[in-house]
Design an enzyme around this catalytic site. Structure first.
Site, PDB file in Angstrom:
ATOM      1  N   PRO A 171       0.835  -1.210   0.000  1.00 28.32           N
ATOM      2  CA  PRO A 171       0.000   0.000   0.000  1.00 28.32           C
ATOM      3  C   PRO A 171       0.868   1.258   0.000  1.00 28.32           C
ATOM      4  CG  PRO A 171      -0.597  -1.469   1.829  1.00 28.32           C
ATOM      5  CD  PRO A 171       0.655  -1.991   1.213  1.00 28.32           C
ATOM      6  N   GLU A 172       0.531   2.199  -0.846  1.00 26.68           N
ATOM      7  CA  GLU A 172       1.228   3.488  -0.866  1.00 26.68           C
ATOM      8  C   GLU A 172       0.312   4.530  -0.213  1.00 26.68           C
ATOM      9  OE1 GLU A 172       3.050   4.529  -4.602  1.00 26.68           O
ATOM     10  OE2 GLU A 172       3.481   2.454  -5.099  1.00 26.68           O
TER      11      GLU A 172
END
Ligand SMILES: [Zn+2]
Length: 283
Positions: A2-3
């Site tokens: 996840p960014e």
């Protein structure tokens, strides 16, 4: 992994169930994730009220009424999902606990927030509220890309004289916090900059032009609920859909989206990670 947009999407998804709500009980089902959990974590969380849910880079910060802040990192495969009905309008059953449900928050409003992480690269920690900028995971982070301190002047001076490729320079969390591989590929395409070009060889004007583009790409991705590749889900279990808007990421061999560009998207490996770009549009 996840960014920033995915973490922000999760934070927003947790807010209705957690902000202003007491944690009636916290279950901590193992001693550690990537690192050991803080001492007596379940006890320190049980009975506290979540006053605020914030985000710093890829970390969620829950400020508690005990003047402690819970730091949550999703790692590679961590997922936080909400079950139950915080508004109490319907009756929903909670799903049965699954194998990798490591931490479960039973909220006083009936919601259940579950942290599931098969690969256990995630993390949780507790610290005194207000000391988070000194936490080892946060202390060296650069400015928030969506915050006021991230400016053209900042980026130009942070990249001045850097002999690394622009792709690696933008992934450096000291330069700007929270940017990862996917969004840097998309940003460089929109800016027309080749990912292998040395940061020091790019004009200040072009470096400055990256600031609004970084914000635009991140905001569009947040609006779309993040990108669902492999494991990512929003807090309500829905998929994000920004992956359908990728212009270069994951599109090796496909035609460039720029009108009248006849090129196909190329992939190169930089520092062990794939960079996707158009050889014609990006120089
Ligand atoms: Zn092109």
């Amino acid at each position: 992994m996840p960014e920033l947009p995915e973490v922000e999407t999760v934070r927003r998804g947790l807010e209705p169930s957690m902000t202003g709500v007491r944690i009636a009980r916290a279950d901590v089902n193992r001693p550690d994730l990537r690192w050991p959990f803080p001492e007596r974590m379940a006890e320190r969380l049980t009975g506290t009220t979540v006053e605020r849910l914030r985000r710093r880079s890829k970390y969620i910060l829950a400020d508690l009424d005990t003047k402690e802040t819970l730091l949550i990192h999703l790692g590679m495969s961590g997922r936080m999902t909400v079950s139950g009905d915080p508004l109490g309008q319907f009756v929903y059953d909670h799903p049965a606990q699954e194998k990798h449900d490591h931490v479960v928050f039973h909220m006083a409003n009936g919601a259940r927030v579950t942290f599931n992480d098969p690969r256990r690269f995630g993390a949780m920690d507790l610290m005194a509220t207000g000391t988070e900028e000194a936490h080892p995971l946060l202390a060296k982070l650069g400015p928030e890309p969506l915050g006021n301190t991230f400016s053209e002047d900042h980026l130009i001076s942070a990249l001045k004289g850097k002999n690394t490729p622009i792709k690696s320079a933008l992934l450096d969390q000291h330069v700007v916090a929270g940017l990862g591989n996917i969004y840097v590929c998309e940003v460089l395409f929109r800016a027309g900059i080749h990912p292998a070009r040395k940061a020091s060889k790019i004009s200040a004007a072009r470096i400055g032009s990256l600031v609004p583009i970084i914000r635009e790409v991140l905001l569009e991705a947040i609006e779309a609920g993040g990108s669902s590749l492999k494991d990512f889900r929003q807090a309500d279990g829905e998929l994000g859909y920004f992956q359908h808007n990728f212009r270069v990421y994951g599109r090796e061999g496909q035609p460039c989206v720029t009108p009248d560009c006849a090129s196909r998207i190329k992939r190169i490996t930089q520092s062990g990670r794939s960079s996707f770009f158009c050889p014609t549009c990006q120089r």
